[in-house]
Design an enzyme around this catalytic site. Structure first.
Site, PDB file in Angstrom:
ATOM      1  NE  ARG A   1      -6.709  -8.942   0.031  1.00  0.00           N
ATOM      2  CZ  ARG A   1      -6.215  -8.189  -0.955  1.00  0.00           C
ATOM      3  NH1 ARG A   1      -5.247  -7.336  -0.710  1.00  0.00           N
ATOM      4  NH2 ARG A   1      -6.692  -8.305  -2.182  1.00  0.00           N
TER       5      ARG A   1
ATOM      6  CE  LYS B   1      -4.269  -2.138   1.124  1.00  0.00           C
ATOM      7  NZ  LYS B   1      -5.274  -2.547   2.072  1.00  0.00           N
TER       8      LYS B   1
HETATM    9  N1  PMM Z   1      -7.018  -4.448   0.481  1.00  0.00           N
HETATM   10  C1  PMM Z   1      -7.224  -4.566  -0.835  1.00  0.00           C
HETATM   11  C2  PMM Z   1      -8.155  -5.499  -1.334  1.00  0.00           C
HETATM   12  N2  PMM Z   1      -8.835  -6.308  -0.488  1.00  0.00           N
HETATM   13  N3  PMM Z   1      -9.306  -7.019   1.704  1.00  0.00           N
HETATM   14  C3  PMM Z   1      -9.133  -6.895   3.021  1.00  0.00           C
HETATM   15  N4  PMM Z   1      -9.827  -7.681   3.867  1.00  0.00           N
HETATM   16  N5  PMM Z   1      -8.261  -5.986   3.546  1.00  0.00           N
HETATM   17  C4  PMM Z   1      -7.533  -5.155   2.768  1.00  0.00           C
HETATM   18  O1  PMM Z   1      -6.768  -4.346   3.312  1.00  0.00           O
HETATM   19  C5  PMM Z   1      -7.709  -5.247   1.355  1.00  0.00           C
HETATM   20  C6  PMM Z   1      -8.627  -6.205   0.850  1.00  0.00           C
HETATM   21  C7  PMM Z   1      -6.486  -3.692  -1.797  1.00  0.00           C
HETATM   22  O2  PMM Z   1      -5.266  -4.239  -2.143  1.00  0.00           O
HETATM   23  P1  PMM Z   1      -4.786  -4.764  -3.623  1.00  0.00           P
HETATM   24  O3  PMM Z   1      -5.697  -4.146  -4.658  1.00  0.00           O
HETATM   25  O4  PMM Z   1      -3.389  -4.266  -3.704  1.00  0.00           O
HETATM   26  O5  PMM Z   1      -4.858  -6.244  -3.602  1.00  0.00           O
END
Ligand code: PMM
Length: 280
Positions: free
Chosen positions: A257, A217
């Site tokens: 994650r 992030k």
């Molecule tokens: N962040 C992203 C997508 N899904 N789900 C959860 N539970 N927590 C998060 O912080 C989260 C998520 C965005 O990240 P990406 O697009 O880089 O995968």
């Protein structure tokens, strides 16, 4: 702790497979169904306990995709991965996508809107009985940055999560299904994200397992910016993600994650050995 979720003696590692052309850090790379499945299997080899499959980018400013498109992206990938014995979560804000995903074997619903984007979601999740990640969210990606206004971010996120919990319970979700997530980067500035990580203990007091998504992030790139202020690109911020993982695991997170699974799988093992005071 209220949970009917797999309890490991260490923090779990959720690997990310974004079946999207435009996700922040890995957009386009796994857009093809076969590439996505291969990548999911690789993540398991690297130590992922579960693989999070998503068909809709939530990067700041992203536009929504249609339900049909989202279903077409994720269902075949989830079916193939669960067919290979992989534990899969579905990253979706749509009840219909969650339902279809569980039907082909998804074992967890990860809803970044915590049930706010689709009012049918809590009822559908309740009927499936699978664990449900309720993330703190204040609105869709196209304008979430304007909602990053708090006077006490930890207290407000905690309060808003408590309200979501009350609502999803009222819709029939069991306490044992719920996992909470502070939603780093979602209507949060970098400073809000750090405050939430520092306040992880206060969020844990809500009594539910916590999931932390810090991987790649922007706030990590900002912390590691060049002296001239240029943020570190996400490809070179994975060590920072690993550091967050070790600290989050130590602070009692249930799951992290992450995109780059191998070093994070090592980090959760280090944290567990440290906590036990034993490497065995
Ligand atoms: N962040 C992203 C997508 N899904 N789900 C959860 N539970 N927590 C998060 O912080 C989260 C998520 C965005 O990240 P990406 O697009 O880089 O995968």
């Amino acid at each position: 702790m209220k949970m009917g979720l797999p309890v490991e003696e260490r923090c779990l590692v959720m690997g990310v497979v974004n079946v999207t052309p435009d996700s922040f850090s890995d957009g386009g790379q796994w857009f093809d169904e076969h590439a996505a499945v291969r990548h999911g299997l690789e993540l398991v080899e690297e130590g992922a306990d579960l693989v999070d499959v998503g068909g809709e980018s939530t990067r700041p400013g992203a536009a929504r995709v249609s339900q049909e498109e989202e279903l077409a992206r994720v269902v075949p990938v989830i079916r193939a991965l669960t067919g290979e014995g992989v534990t899969v979560s579905v990253d979706t804000m749509r009840a219909e996508v969650a339902r279809a995903a569980v039907e082909v074997g998804a074992a967890l619903v990860n809803d970044v809107s915590g049930g706010l984007a689709d009012p049918d979601m809590p009822r559908v999740v309740a009927a499936t009985g699978v664990p449900y990640v309720v993330m703190h969210w204040r609105g869709h990606s196209h304008d979430m940055d304007s909602r990053a206004v708090y006077s006490d971010v930890v207290a407000e996120v905690r309060e808003e999560l408590e309200k979501r919990v009350a609502l999803v319970l009222a819709e029939g979700v069991a306490e044992s299904q719920i996992v909470l997530d502070p939603g780093l980067g979602f209507a949060k500035t970098a400073e809000h994200n750090w405050a939430l990580l520092a306040g992880i203990g206060e969020l844990a007091e809500l009594g539910f397992p916590l999931l932390i998504g810090a991987s790649r992030k922007r706030f990590l790139g900002r912390l590691l910016a060049d002296p001239d202020g240029t943020p570190r690109p996400f490809e070179r911020s994975d060590a920072a993600t690993t550091a967050v993982t070790a600290l989050a695991a130590q602070a009692g997170a249930w799951c992290v994650r992450v995109h780059d699974v191998a070093p994070n799988a090592d980090a959760v093992r280090v944290a567990a050995a440290w906590t036990r005071g034993s490497g065995r």
